[in-house]
Design a protein around this motif. Structure first.
Motif, PDB file in Angstrom:
ATOM      1  N   TYR A 148       0.836  -1.195   0.000  1.00 40.94           N
ATOM      2  CA  TYR A 148       0.000   0.000   0.000  1.00 40.94           C
ATOM      3  C   TYR A 148       0.876   1.252   0.000  1.00 40.94           C
ATOM      4  N   LEU A 317      -5.786   2.184   2.537  1.00 40.60           N
ATOM      5  CA  LEU A 317      -5.301   1.054   3.326  1.00 40.60           C
ATOM      6  C   LEU A 317      -3.808   1.208   3.637  1.00 40.60           C
ATOM      7  N   PRO A 318      -3.375   0.750   4.814  1.00 38.08           N
ATOM      8  CA  PRO A 318      -4.153   0.236   5.940  1.00 38.08           C
ATOM      9  C   PRO A 318      -5.053   1.321   6.550  1.00 38.08           C
ATOM     10  N   SER A 330      -5.585  -3.807   7.684  1.00 39.15           N
ATOM     11  CA  SER A 330      -5.789  -4.048   6.254  1.00 39.15           C
ATOM     12  C   SER A 330      -6.412  -5.426   6.067  1.00 39.15           C
ATOM     13  N   TYR A 462      -1.520  -6.524   9.181  1.00 40.23           N
ATOM     14  CA  TYR A 462      -1.483  -7.220   7.889  1.00 40.23           C
ATOM     15  C   TYR A 462      -1.891  -8.683   7.992  1.00 40.23           C
TER      16      TYR A 462
END
Length: 486
Positions: A148, A317-318, A330, A462
């Protein structure tokens, strides 16, 4: 002696070389769909390509190089023309030798990898290896270098340790009888945290009651039932805590795998090849070689916030729930898609129907054994986060994220309405089933929503699992719950 190169022959060689180079350059200039693949959490290499597409490019480049050598090296061309069968035999022998070595390496690697789990003859109940210690380091960071664009710095690494008892489950003490038997998948066993940090261990320490953890990573309602049946005589208990994780437990693939385990089919062969440890090792090396190159291409680029930018669908995101505490989360688009479902669709789904049937069968087995059953409903990240996302993220941006995955999505102006309805669908169905069948039901959804809104990093950013703080919150919540005090 080689013949002199005439101008006409030189022109033909140049023309052939250009004709080979032009399509190759066209292929290299084509960029993979970055937003689509990043939304599925797939690796991006050189900042432009998926691993499959880059592999194709390298293969085509190798073929083009061989063609250029053939065109510009007359000595090699003449040798091939004189003894084509000999060179063909040598090439085939080389390829066969390489494939044979890969086959035996893959087989040996698979046999070595089986030491991590111990499967029963029925192949639908398994545990880890008995009296074994697993440990490693975990860092909550993106799975691949290209991630991201506006992601925060990764968390520092932490060490975890998982030790098993004589039955292959995560327990540190052996008793003649327990108050509770716990079944579930990695959310009950604990993932990326040490033995003393799981909610089962914390609850046992703080409550004064005894818990036997018979959960194992990768489980499903089918393996939960087998765990109860297999451990009933070995581990006597008064009650059973059944943790149901909505992120994986309702998948139809849990039951197709068990039903067709002995059947050879193209899909099963494909899955076998995809699970090859040699393939995994090659993929890892591939990502290490090409993953970091170009991975910072859009890092901290404010242009990704513009709707026209290719990474606009993922620029949020996150997702940061509470700016004061900086907790980020995320998830891939597939997990959000799982929540766009009606009650009728869930009840007609193969995975949904089989999961509900197995819950009923589990309850019947508990009744037969004279054991009390409590079902703990564990939500996934989208379930917990969507109310906060609806408050803070513009609907068009979430819609752009959803459209990175094909399928029937609601119209943009109805997206939040339909998704907010859908996140409660599966939990409501399970709740009603428990009410009808006299199964005690405890939902962890309100707790986790409250904790995350207050700034707690209850899940890893994550990874899909609960963090150390999440396990602590679940243990404290269950400690105060009257159902476990009885």
């Amino acid at each position: 002696m080689n013949k002199p190169v005439t101008p006409s022959l030189l022109k033909r060689k140049i023309l052939l070389s250009v004709l080979i180079a032009l399509p190759l350059l066209l292929f290299w200039s084509h960029e993979s769909d970055l937003a689509y693949n990043l939304a599925q959490q797939r690796p991006i290499l050189l900042g432009r390509y998926t691993e499959a597409y880059l592999g194709l490019l390298l293969l085509l480049s190798g073929a083009a190089l061989a063609a250029w050598i053939f065109i510009w090296a007359p000595g090699l061309r003449k040798a091939l023309q004189k003894q084509p069968l000999l060179y063909c035999f040598r090439l085939c022998s080389l390829l066969f030798s390489v494939l044979l070595c890969l086959f035996f390496a893959d087989l040996a690697w698979r046999l070595q990898r089986q030491r991590y789990y111990k499967k029963s003859e029925a192949d639908d109940f398994y545990s880890r290896m008995p009296n074994h210690v697993y440990e490693g380091d975990f860092q909550d960071k993106p799975a691949y270098p290209f991630s991201y664009p506006l992601a925060p710095p990764p968390a520092p690494p932490s060490h975890w340790r998982l030790s098993t008892d004589e039955h292959g489950f995560r327990n540190q003490q052996s008793l003649a009888k327990y108050d509770w038997l716990v079944v579930g998948d990695s959310f009950a066993e604990g993932s990326r945290v040490s033995d003393q940090e799981t909610w089962v261990s914390l609850l046992q320490e703080q409550s004064g009651q005894s818990f036997y953890n018979a959960a194992v990573s990768g489980g499903s309602p089918l393996t939960y039932l087998r765990a109860l049946q297999s451990m009933a005589d070995k581990i006597p208990s008064d009650g059973v805590l059944y943790m149901l994780y909505e992120g994986n437990d309702f998948r139809a693939s849990n039951y197709r795998r068990a039903a067709h385990a002995a059947r050879l089919s193209p899909k099963r062969l494909k899955k076998y090849l995809q699970s090859s440890p040699v393939r995994g090792a090659v993929k890892s090396v591939f990502i290490q070689c090409f993953g970091t190159l170009g991975s910072r291409r859009f890092a901290h680029d404010s242009a990704v916030l513009e709707p026209a930018h290719r990474l606009y669908p993922l620029s949020w995101l996150p997702f940061q729930v509470n700016k004061e505490y900086g907790n980020h989360f995320s998830f891939d688009v597939k997990r959000l898609r799982d929540h766009y479902i009606s009650e009728a669709e869930f009840l007609n789904d193969e995975g949904g129907k089989e999961s509900l049937r197995l819950i009923l069968e589990f309850k019947q087995e508990c009744d037969r054994l004279g054991r009390r059953m409590i079902l703990l409903y564990a939500p996934d990240k989208p379930h917990v986060l969507l109310p906060s996302i609806a408050e803070k993220l513009p609907e068009p941006q979430l819609h752009a994220f959803c459209k990175t995955r094909t399928g029937n999505w609601p119209p943009e102006n109805q997206l939040y309405e339909k998704l907010l309805e859908g996140i409660e669908t599966r939990e409501n169905i399970v709740r009603r089933l428990c009410l009808q069948e006299n199964i005690e039901f405890i939902s962890l959804s309100p707790l986790l929503k409250e904790k995350i809104a207050a700034g707690e990093q209850s899940y890893f950013c994550y990874d899909q699992h609960w963090s150390k703080a999440g396990h602590q919150s679940v243990a404290e919540f269950l400690l105060k719950n009257p159902a476990l005090q009885q």
